[in-house]
Design a protein around this motif. Structure first.
Motif, PDB file in Angstrom:
ATOM      1  N   SER A   1      54.741  58.147 -36.070  1.00 35.90           N
ATOM      2  CA  SER A   1      53.521  57.364 -35.826  1.00 35.90           C
ATOM      3  C   SER A   1      53.242  56.414 -36.987  1.00 35.90           C
ATOM      4  O   SER A   1      52.896  55.247 -36.787  1.00 35.90           O
ATOM      5  CB  SER A   1      52.323  58.305 -35.628  1.00 35.90           C
ATOM      6  OG  SER A   1      52.508  59.142 -34.526  1.00 35.90           O
ATOM      7  N   GLY A   2      53.387  56.923 -38.212  1.00 37.98           N
ATOM      8  CA  GLY A   2      53.119  56.092 -39.374  1.00 37.98           C
ATOM      9  C   GLY A   2      54.068  54.920 -39.480  1.00 37.98           C
ATOM     10  O   GLY A   2      53.672  53.800 -39.824  1.00 37.98           O
ATOM     11  N   LEU A   3      55.355  55.132 -39.165  1.00 28.81           N
ATOM     12  CA  LEU A   3      56.321  54.043 -39.232  1.00 28.81           C
ATOM     13  C   LEU A   3      56.085  53.022 -38.127  1.00 28.81           C
ATOM     14  O   LEU A   3      56.331  51.824 -38.320  1.00 28.81           O
ATOM     15  CB  LEU A   3      57.743  54.608 -39.145  1.00 28.81           C
ATOM     16  CG  LEU A   3      58.218  55.322 -40.418  1.00 28.81           C
ATOM     17  CD1 LEU A   3      59.554  56.003 -40.189  1.00 28.81           C
ATOM     18  CD2 LEU A   3      58.327  54.332 -41.577  1.00 28.81           C
ATOM     19  N   PHE A   4      55.586  53.476 -36.969  1.00 28.18           N
ATOM     20  CA  PHE A   4      55.234  52.512 -35.915  1.00 28.18           C
ATOM     21  C   PHE A   4      54.091  51.609 -36.378  1.00 28.18           C
ATOM     22  O   PHE A   4      54.135  50.388 -36.221  1.00 28.18           O
ATOM     23  CB  PHE A   4      54.852  53.249 -34.635  1.00 28.18           C
ATOM     24  CG  PHE A   4      54.491  52.330 -33.496  1.00 28.18           C
ATOM     25  CD1 PHE A   4      55.482  51.708 -32.759  1.00 28.18           C
ATOM     26  CD2 PHE A   4      53.172  52.083 -33.166  1.00 28.18           C
ATOM     27  CE1 PHE A   4      55.172  50.854 -31.713  1.00 28.18           C
ATOM     28  CE2 PHE A   4      52.839  51.243 -32.128  1.00 28.18           C
ATOM     29  CZ  PHE A   4      53.842  50.621 -31.394  1.00 28.18           C
ATOM     30  N   VAL A   5      53.071  52.220 -36.963  1.00 29.54           N
ATOM     31  CA  VAL A   5      51.944  51.439 -37.497  1.00 29.54           C
ATOM     32  C   VAL A   5      52.428  50.521 -38.619  1.00 29.54           C
ATOM     33  O   VAL A   5      52.071  49.338 -38.684  1.00 29.54           O
ATOM     34  CB  VAL A   5      50.829  52.371 -38.010  1.00 29.54           C
ATOM     35  CG1 VAL A   5      49.736  51.569 -38.694  1.00 29.54           C
ATOM     36  CG2 VAL A   5      50.242  53.184 -36.854  1.00 29.54           C
ATOM     37  N   GLY A   6      53.263  51.074 -39.513  1.00 25.15           N
ATOM     38  CA  GLY A   6      53.784  50.256 -40.596  1.00 25.15           C
ATOM     39  C   GLY A   6      54.644  49.110 -40.088  1.00 25.15           C
ATOM     40  O   GLY A   6      54.600  48.004 -40.623  1.00 25.15           O
ATOM     41  N   GLY A   7      55.431  49.367 -39.045  1.00 25.45           N
ATOM     42  CA  GLY A   7      56.224  48.303 -38.452  1.00 25.45           C
ATOM     43  C   GLY A   7      55.366  47.188 -37.898  1.00 25.45           C
ATOM     44  O   GLY A   7      55.719  46.001 -38.007  1.00 25.45           O
ATOM     45  N   GLY A   8      54.233  47.560 -37.300  1.00 32.35           N
ATOM     46  CA  GLY A   8      53.318  46.545 -36.812  1.00 32.35           C
ATOM     47  C   GLY A   8      52.807  45.650 -37.926  1.00 32.35           C
ATOM     48  O   GLY A   8      52.712  44.420 -37.779  1.00 32.35           O
ATOM     49  N   MET A   9      52.503  46.254 -39.061  1.00 29.95           N
ATOM     50  CA  MET A   9      52.046  45.464 -40.200  1.00 29.95           C
ATOM     51  C   MET A   9      53.171  44.596 -40.757  1.00 29.95           C
ATOM     52  O   MET A   9      52.958  43.437 -41.128  1.00 29.95           O
ATOM     53  CB  MET A   9      51.506  46.391 -41.287  1.00 29.95           C
ATOM     54  CG  MET A   9      50.281  47.174 -40.899  1.00 29.95           C
ATOM     55  SD  MET A   9      48.883  46.118 -40.426  1.00 29.95           S
ATOM     56  CE  MET A   9      48.568  45.265 -41.965  1.00 29.95           C
TER      57      MET A   9
ATOM     58  N   LEU B   1      63.436  53.449 -35.260  1.00 34.69           N
ATOM     59  CA  LEU B   1      63.149  52.841 -33.959  1.00 34.69           C
ATOM     60  C   LEU B   1      61.669  52.506 -33.850  1.00 34.69           C
ATOM     61  O   LEU B   1      61.295  51.432 -33.358  1.00 34.69           O
ATOM     62  CB  LEU B   1      63.566  53.795 -32.839  1.00 34.69           C
ATOM     63  CG  LEU B   1      63.397  53.268 -31.411  1.00 34.69           C
ATOM     64  CD1 LEU B   1      64.226  52.014 -31.199  1.00 34.69           C
ATOM     65  CD2 LEU B   1      63.790  54.342 -30.397  1.00 34.69           C
ATOM     66  N   ALA B   2      60.814  53.420 -34.325  1.00 34.49           N
ATOM     67  CA  ALA B   2      59.374  53.162 -34.301  1.00 34.49           C
ATOM     68  C   ALA B   2      59.027  51.970 -35.193  1.00 34.49           C
ATOM     69  O   ALA B   2      58.192  51.117 -34.836  1.00 34.49           O
ATOM     70  CB  ALA B   2      58.611  54.406 -34.760  1.00 34.49           C
ATOM     71  N   LEU B   3      59.659  51.882 -36.360  1.00 33.22           N
ATOM     72  CA  LEU B   3      59.413  50.768 -37.276  1.00 33.22           C
ATOM     73  C   LEU B   3      59.800  49.432 -36.651  1.00 33.22           C
ATOM     74  O   LEU B   3      59.034  48.455 -36.702  1.00 33.22           O
ATOM     75  CB  LEU B   3      60.202  50.987 -38.565  1.00 33.22           C
ATOM     76  CG  LEU B   3      60.017  49.964 -39.690  1.00 33.22           C
ATOM     77  CD1 LEU B   3      58.632  50.081 -40.298  1.00 33.22           C
ATOM     78  CD2 LEU B   3      61.082  50.160 -40.772  1.00 33.22           C
ATOM     79  N   SER B   4      60.968  49.380 -36.026  1.00 38.57           N
ATOM     80  CA  SER B   4      61.441  48.122 -35.451  1.00 38.57           C
ATOM     81  C   SER B   4      60.649  47.714 -34.213  1.00 38.57           C
ATOM     82  O   SER B   4      60.344  46.534 -34.019  1.00 38.57           O
ATOM     83  CB  SER B   4      62.936  48.216 -35.124  1.00 38.57           C
ATOM     84  OG  SER B   4      63.208  49.306 -34.267  1.00 38.57           O
ATOM     85  N   THR B   5      60.292  48.695 -33.366  1.00 33.74           N
ATOM     86  CA  THR B   5      59.480  48.343 -32.194  1.00 33.74           C
ATOM     87  C   THR B   5      58.079  47.918 -32.606  1.00 33.74           C
ATOM     88  O   THR B   5      57.500  47.005 -32.007  1.00 33.74           O
ATOM     89  CB  THR B   5      59.397  49.526 -31.216  1.00 33.74           C
ATOM     90  OG1 THR B   5      58.964  50.697 -31.910  1.00 33.74           O
ATOM     91  CG2 THR B   5      60.729  49.783 -30.550  1.00 33.74           C
ATOM     92  N   GLY B   6      57.524  48.559 -33.631  1.00 35.52           N
ATOM     93  CA  GLY B   6      56.218  48.143 -34.126  1.00 35.52           C
ATOM     94  C   GLY B   6      56.240  46.721 -34.639  1.00 35.52           C
ATOM     95  O   GLY B   6      55.303  45.937 -34.411  1.00 35.52           O
TER      96      GLY B   6
ATOM     97  N   ALA C   1      67.066  44.771 -34.898  1.00 33.94           N
ATOM     98  CA  ALA C   1      66.737  46.073 -35.494  1.00 33.94           C
ATOM     99  C   ALA C   1      66.509  47.126 -34.415  1.00 33.94           C
ATOM    100  O   ALA C   1      66.927  48.287 -34.565  1.00 33.94           O
ATOM    101  CB  ALA C   1      65.508  45.944 -36.385  1.00 33.94           C
ATOM    102  N   VAL C   2      65.854  46.750 -33.318  1.00 36.60           N
ATOM    103  CA  VAL C   2      65.623  47.682 -32.207  1.00 36.60           C
ATOM    104  C   VAL C   2      66.956  48.159 -31.622  1.00 36.60           C
ATOM    105  O   VAL C   2      67.149  49.355 -31.360  1.00 36.60           O
ATOM    106  CB  VAL C   2      64.771  47.012 -31.108  1.00 36.60           C
ATOM    107  CG1 VAL C   2      64.818  47.812 -29.814  1.00 36.60           C
ATOM    108  CG2 VAL C   2      63.327  46.869 -31.571  1.00 36.60           C
ATOM    109  N   ILE C   3      67.887  47.231 -31.425  1.00 43.34           N
ATOM    110  CA  ILE C   3      69.187  47.591 -30.851  1.00 43.34           C
ATOM    111  C   ILE C   3      69.930  48.555 -31.784  1.00 43.34           C
ATOM    112  O   ILE C   3      70.484  49.576 -31.349  1.00 43.34           O
ATOM    113  CB  ILE C   3      70.027  46.330 -30.608  1.00 43.34           C
ATOM    114  CG1 ILE C   3      69.367  45.467 -29.510  1.00 43.34           C
ATOM    115  CG2 ILE C   3      71.457  46.695 -30.203  1.00 43.34           C
ATOM    116  CD1 ILE C   3      70.005  44.101 -29.331  1.00 43.34           C
ATOM    117  N   GLY C   4      69.925  48.253 -33.085  1.00 49.56           N
ATOM    118  CA  GLY C   4      70.606  49.129 -34.036  1.00 49.56           C
ATOM    119  C   GLY C   4      69.994  50.517 -34.092  1.00 49.56           C
ATOM    120  O   GLY C   4      70.718  51.534 -34.100  1.00 49.56           O
ATOM    121  N   ALA C   5      68.653  50.592 -34.113  1.00 49.01           N
ATOM    122  CA  ALA C   5      67.980  51.890 -34.171  1.00 49.01           C
ATOM    123  C   ALA C   5      68.207  52.686 -32.888  1.00 49.01           C
ATOM    124  O   ALA C   5      68.357  53.918 -32.924  1.00 49.01           O
ATOM    125  CB  ALA C   5      66.484  51.683 -34.411  1.00 49.01           C
ATOM    126  N   THR C   6      68.250  52.000 -31.746  1.00 43.32           N
ATOM    127  CA  THR C   6      68.503  52.690 -30.477  1.00 43.32           C
ATOM    128  C   THR C   6      69.896  53.315 -30.460  1.00 43.32           C
ATOM    129  O   THR C   6      70.081  54.456 -29.989  1.00 43.32           O
ATOM    130  CB  THR C   6      68.361  51.707 -29.297  1.00 43.32           C
ATOM    131  OG1 THR C   6      67.049  51.141 -29.305  1.00 43.32           O
ATOM    132  CG2 THR C   6      68.590  52.411 -27.968  1.00 43.32           C
TER     133      THR C   6
END
Length: 465
Positions: A143-151, A22-27, A176-181
């Motif tokens: 946190s790392g996956l959120f940052v990585g998702g942003g990249m 979820l963090a990856l997709s939102t990022g 991706a956000v919907i699936g992760a949620t």
């Protein structure tokens, strides 16, 4: 009457992995607009001022939503609020994907801004269901996956928009956000709510903070034109001071303030917020300047890179940013937050100054950007984990939301400063900024980042013996 709460349900790796996805997709969804502003300006017939507005709407709404999300998560339960918040984000991503014009796209971005509140809610759930040592690592992973998702979003947005369309640029991460949620809803146990249900929403504080953030962005956007419009810029500065004064006064008297200034006054919290702001300001200047330098077509500098080439050159930075989260969590647990932050600050400052001195080959820029991304991830993760575990469990959302607001403000201010610097250094009739503008930008970012060392030297080591 005393309410007896049930003991927390331990969560496994699958649940933490769902939060990470979820963090990856939102990022990724958060970052797709920034690298494609020129494309959106052409397709939607937007002016540069409208493009600037589009680039900051999500940041502003994110900064407003985050403290509310953290407070509601502490009060009503992290998972419950997280699922509802992500439903709003999914609607926003869908609206952005289908938007036929700028007003509709702005509405979608306003709704998407709710995604920034997902991180403190994730931290609430993790903190309530894992022991301190494991929760630090889990928070680092998220946190790392959120940052990585942003990249990932920054890397993929251009190619997807060019090869498919701007609509798919928003649609793919929204899916991706919907699936992760759905995965989080299925795998994550519900956490017990805490705190009082009686306190209301601090609407005056919310409105004043909104005005403060909008005015700040306008001041930064108009800074290069200060000489030609001194009265306008001066009036905005005065208005900003009025908003700040009024907001502080309201928050100090509010029964349930939007941002708890008493918590912010705690040394551990304000130091973490100051460090996060400074570090993210330096990082965001590099995030803005590096792609511009790769795209630059100046005389004797720049690399005339295409969107696909730029994405390839930034890939090592995406990998480094993703790895920084779990590495920061592990380092915090073993060596303490101060050691991790000091390492990250020194690494970032040296990399920025090195980029200012040496940027004649592509690998110079690639390596420098990767080290900056790694350093930023280490620092922000250490701030998140140390703050999340330095307060009572019921205050986790509020405390970490203060860090996220500082992150958003740092990125917004740094990006605007980088843009203002290049705009001011672009000669009339030319589309290329002078090389000295890039050198100055990297040096300023390095100097600002190094100021964080004056704060870190007063921090406790953060290691529990």
């Amino acid at each position: 009457m005393t309410t007896i709460l049930a003991p927390p349900v331990p969560i496994g790796k699958a649940a933490v992995g769902a939060l990470g996805l979820l963090a990856l997709s939102t990022g990724a969804l958060e970052s797709v607009v920034s690298p494609t502003i020129p494309l959106l300006e052409r397709e939607l017939d937007m002016s540069q001022s409208e493009g600037a507005l589009l680039s900051i709407v999500l940041l502003i709404t994110g900064a407003l939503i985050t403290p509310l999300a953290g407070k509601f998560g502490d009060r009503y339960g992290g998972k419950r609020v997280l699922i509802r918040l992500m439903a709003v984000v999914a609607v926003g991503g869908t609206v952005s994907a289908l938007a036929p014009n700028l007003p509709v796209l702005l509405l979608g971005q306003v709704l998407q801004g709710a995604m920034v509140g997902a991180l403190p809610l994730s931290f609430i759930v993790v903190r309530k269901n894992l022991p301190p040592g494991e929760s630090k690592v889990a928070i680092g992973v998220v946190s790392g996956l959120f940052v990585g998702g942003g990249m990932v979003g920054m890397l993929s947005a251009g190619p997807v928009a060019e090869e498919l369309s701007r609509h798919w640029m928003f649609a793919l991460p929204t899916i991706a956000v919907i699936g992760a949620t759905l995965l989080v809803n299925r795998l994550m146990p519900s956490d017990q709510p805490g705190g009082s249900y009686g306190a209301g929403i601090d609407w005056p504080g919310l409105l004043l903070l909104s005005g403060m953030l909008v005015t700040l962005m306008l001041v930064l956007a108009l800074a290069p034109e200060a000489a030609s419009q001194p009265l306008v810029v001066g009036a905005l500065v005065v208005l900003l001071a009025v908003f700040v004064t009024g907001w502080v006064s309201v928050e100090r008297r509010a029964d349930s303030p939007m941002i708890d200034l008493h918590m912010l006054a705690r040394p551990a919290i304000w130091k973490a917020c100051a460090l996060t702001f400074v570090i993210c300001l330096g990082t965001s200047m590099a995030v803005y300047l590096v792609p511009q330098l790769l795209d630059e077509r100046g005389d004797g500098y720049g690399f005339s890179a295409s969107a696909t080439e730029i994405g390839f050159f930034l890939l090592p930075g995406a990998v480094a940013a993703t790895l920084a989260g779990p590495l920061g969590g592990i380092g915090d647990r073993r060596f303490g937050s101060r050691a991790v932050v000091n390492t990250g600050v020194v690494m970032m400052a040296v990399s920025l100054v090195a980029l200012a001195s040496v940027h004649t080959e592509v690998w110079h820029v690639v390596v420098g950007k990767a080290l900056i991304a790694l350093a930023n991830g280490l620092c922000v993760t250490a701030m998140m984990t140390s703050t999340a575990t330095a307060v009572d469990a019921e205050d986790t959302g509020i405390a970490t939301s203060l860090i996220l607001v500082s992150r958003v403000l740092g990125y917004a201010v740094g990006g605007q400063l980088g843009g203002a610097l290049l705009t001011a250094a672009t000669p009339s009739g030319s589309e290329a900024a002078t090389e000295s503008a890039y050198v100055t930008g990297f040096v300023i970012a390095g100097v600002v980042t190094s100021l964080a060392l004056f704060v870190t030297r007063t921090m406790p080591k953060g290691v529990k013996e």
